[in-house]
Design an enzyme around this catalytic site. Structure first.
Site, PDB file in Angstrom:
ATOM      1  N   TYR A 129       0.818  -1.218   0.000  1.00 29.46           N
ATOM      2  CA  TYR A 129       0.000   0.000   0.000  1.00 29.46           C
ATOM      3  C   TYR A 129       0.852   1.269   0.000  1.00 29.46           C
ATOM      4  O   TYR A 129       0.325   2.367   0.159  1.00 29.46           O
ATOM      5  CB  TYR A 129      -0.933   0.013   1.219  1.00 29.46           C
ATOM      6  CG  TYR A 129      -2.076  -0.967   1.128  1.00 29.46           C
ATOM      7  CD1 TYR A 129      -2.019  -2.077   0.287  1.00 29.46           C
ATOM      8  CD2 TYR A 129      -3.223  -0.786   1.874  1.00 29.46           C
ATOM      9  CE1 TYR A 129      -3.067  -2.981   0.212  1.00 29.46           C
ATOM     10  CE2 TYR A 129      -4.282  -1.682   1.802  1.00 29.46           C
ATOM     11  CZ  TYR A 129      -4.185  -2.781   0.970  1.00 29.46           C
ATOM     12  OH  TYR A 129      -5.236  -3.672   0.899  1.00 29.46           O
ATOM     13  N   LYS A 196       3.746 -14.143   5.957  1.00 28.92           N
ATOM     14  CA  LYS A 196       3.947 -15.243   5.004  1.00 28.92           C
ATOM     15  C   LYS A 196       5.464 -15.320   4.760  1.00 28.92           C
ATOM     16  O   LYS A 196       5.952 -15.189   3.632  1.00 28.92           O
ATOM     17  CB  LYS A 196       3.164 -14.914   3.717  1.00 28.92           C
ATOM     18  CG  LYS A 196       3.057 -16.046   2.735  1.00 28.92           C
ATOM     19  CD  LYS A 196       2.061 -17.127   3.140  1.00 28.92           C
ATOM     20  CE  LYS A 196       2.082 -18.268   2.129  1.00 28.92           C
ATOM     21  NZ  LYS A 196       1.400 -19.467   2.593  1.00 28.92           N
ATOM     22  N   ASP A 229      -2.361 -17.456   5.715  1.00 23.30           N
ATOM     23  CA  ASP A 229      -3.379 -18.365   5.170  1.00 23.30           C
ATOM     24  C   ASP A 229      -3.934 -19.267   6.271  1.00 23.30           C
ATOM     25  O   ASP A 229      -5.152 -19.438   6.421  1.00 23.30           O
ATOM     26  CB  ASP A 229      -2.835 -19.183   3.987  1.00 23.30           C
ATOM     27  CG  ASP A 229      -1.421 -19.682   4.212  1.00 23.30           C
ATOM     28  OD1 ASP A 229      -0.802 -19.308   5.231  1.00 23.30           O
ATOM     29  OD2 ASP A 229      -0.904 -20.458   3.382  1.00 23.30           O
ATOM     30  N   ASP A 253      -5.515  -5.243   6.315  1.00 25.51           N
ATOM     31  CA  ASP A 253      -6.716  -4.742   5.650  1.00 25.51           C
ATOM     32  C   ASP A 253      -7.710  -5.887   5.451  1.00 25.51           C
ATOM     33  O   ASP A 253      -8.899  -5.787   5.777  1.00 25.51           O
ATOM     34  CB  ASP A 253      -6.310  -4.140   4.295  1.00 25.51           C
ATOM     35  CG  ASP A 253      -7.441  -3.345   3.665  1.00 25.51           C
ATOM     36  OD1 ASP A 253      -8.478  -3.150   4.318  1.00 25.51           O
ATOM     37  OD2 ASP A 253      -7.291  -2.926   2.503  1.00 25.51           O
TER      38      ASP A 253
END
Ligand code: NAD
Length: 367
Positions: A129, A196, A229, A253
């Site tokens: 972002y 991740k 995940d 987000d």
């Protein structure tokens, strides 16, 4: 008697009616502790844009810089006017690096889950972002691709668009330290680092290694490491296991919408954007312009954002009484807005103002 000077921004769309309900409730909550507010009412949004020539007048920004605390109604992002989102501009101008979103189930709110009580701490300034992007087919994108292809064997396909994901050590430390401190100050036992890092070793991996370092300074808080995940699955399978979650911008987000959905949706999801010395409190939802002026929408999210503000101002007792009053009105299910009734057309639903009145009545009884 303490008087808190706070910038109050009504916003646009349904913002002004939500803000009015919230202002009245906050005054009643503060009064239970003998405190009060001195509101500095300032404008922002599409309604002021025409007369001021900008949706974020400089005096509004200046007021927040002075008071250091603001509560704002939602603001419509004007499309096709060349103006950037006021919400994004505020975060950037005031360096509001932490987005705090507590998500908790209140009995009586319609949700598929119970026993959810998680706090999302989202980094607000970095990651994908950051706004560093190269459109496919442009000389800039081609130049970036050529440069990167010269650095390694793995080749980026010609004609790709490129978005850059910067994650810094300093930015990670600031948000992770905030999350641990929040956990400590609010009697929480765990901070989960959501990432991740098995795939993005130098960005998410850096975030995780900073987390491991910062965790050493908070021996009473249990540090958990979770892949994003697996977190999505774990949250819906065992919501009660999760506590304070710290995440880089993009995952934050997405997961804050997931957890808002788990506790009953946008109408009840509060939020705060926190900087080093400034904080802006606001609901997660937008301006819901189709309901403007109808005294219909649910002010719970903004009122609970106000509860966070009371705690930020050191008014913990008033904050707790406010939360208890909101929870009691929702649990009774009588004086609640349409979205909290069993059907959206339930004729017994009350308006925004009447729901606020019911909370104020409970606060009166708590005095
Ligand atoms: P929205 O949150 O305004 O509405 C999404 C859906 O949720 C709609 O069906 C709406 O009616 C419902 N809803 C929202 N708040 C509700 C409430 N308090 N009670 C009951 N129902 C509620 O999202 P949108 O339609 O995507 O955005 C409208 C405008 O708001 C856009 O211009 C957007 O950019 C802006 N926006 C502002 C903020 C902010 O000020 N922080 C945040 C998100 C979106």
């Amino acid at each position: 008697m303490t008087t808190h000077r706070v910038t109050l921004i009504p916003g646009d769309g349904t913002g002004p009616e939500l803000t009015e309900a919230t202002r009245r409730v906050l005054e009643a909550a503060a009064a239970t502790s003998g405190s009060s507010f001195d509101w500095d009412v300032q404008q922002a949004g599409v309604d002021i844009m025409e007369s001021a020539g900008t949706p974020l007048p400089p005096e509004t920004l200046e007021s927040i810089r002075q008071t250091k605390v603001a509560i704002k109604g939602p603001i419509t992002t004007p499309i096709g006017t060349g103006f950037r989102s006021v919400n994004v501009a505020l975060r950037a101008e005031l360096e509001l690096y932490a987005c705090l979103r507590p998500c908790k189930t209140y009995p009586g709110v319609r949700s598929r889950f119970d026993a959810v009580d998680v706090v999302i701490v989202r980094e607000n300034t970095e990651d994908l972002y950051a706004g560093i992007e190269y459109e496919h087919g442009t000389p800039e994108a081609n130049g970036v691709i050529d440069y990167l292809n010269g650095l390694q064997k793995k080749q980026i396909r010609a004609g790709s668009g490129i978005s850059i994901k910067p994650i810094s050590e300093a930015g990670s430390e600031r948000i992770i330290r905030y999350a641990f401190q929040y956990a400590k100050d609010n009697g929480r036992s765990r901070v989960h680092c959501i990432q991740k890092s098995n795939i993005m070793k130098f960005t998410d991996g850096l975030f995780l290694s900073v987390f491991r370092e910062v965790a050493k300074d908070f021996p009473d808080i249990e540090p958990w490491e979770n892949l994003v995940d697996a977190t999505c699955m774990g949250l819906v399978q065992r919501p009660e296991e999760w506590d304070v979650l710290v995440l880089p911008n993009l995952y934050g987000d997405i997961l804050s919408d997931l957890t808002a959905g788990m506790v009953g949706g946008l109408g009840v999801a509060p939020g705060a954007n926190i900087g080093t010395d400034t904080a802006v409190f606001e609901a997660t939802h937008g301006s819901a312009p189709k309901y403007k002026g109808q005294n219909k929408v649910n002010p719970t999210a903004m009122i609970l954002s106000g509860k966070l503000m009371l705690a930020h101002l050191g008014e913990e007792a008033a904050a707790e009484r406010l939360e208890a009053a909101v929870a009691a009105v929702i649990a009774e299910g009588k004086s609640v807005t349409y979205d909290m009734k069993p059907t959206r057309t339930d004729p017994s639903a009350v308006g925004t103002a009447e729901y606020a009145d019911a909370i104020i009545e409970k606060l009166g009884a708590a005095k």
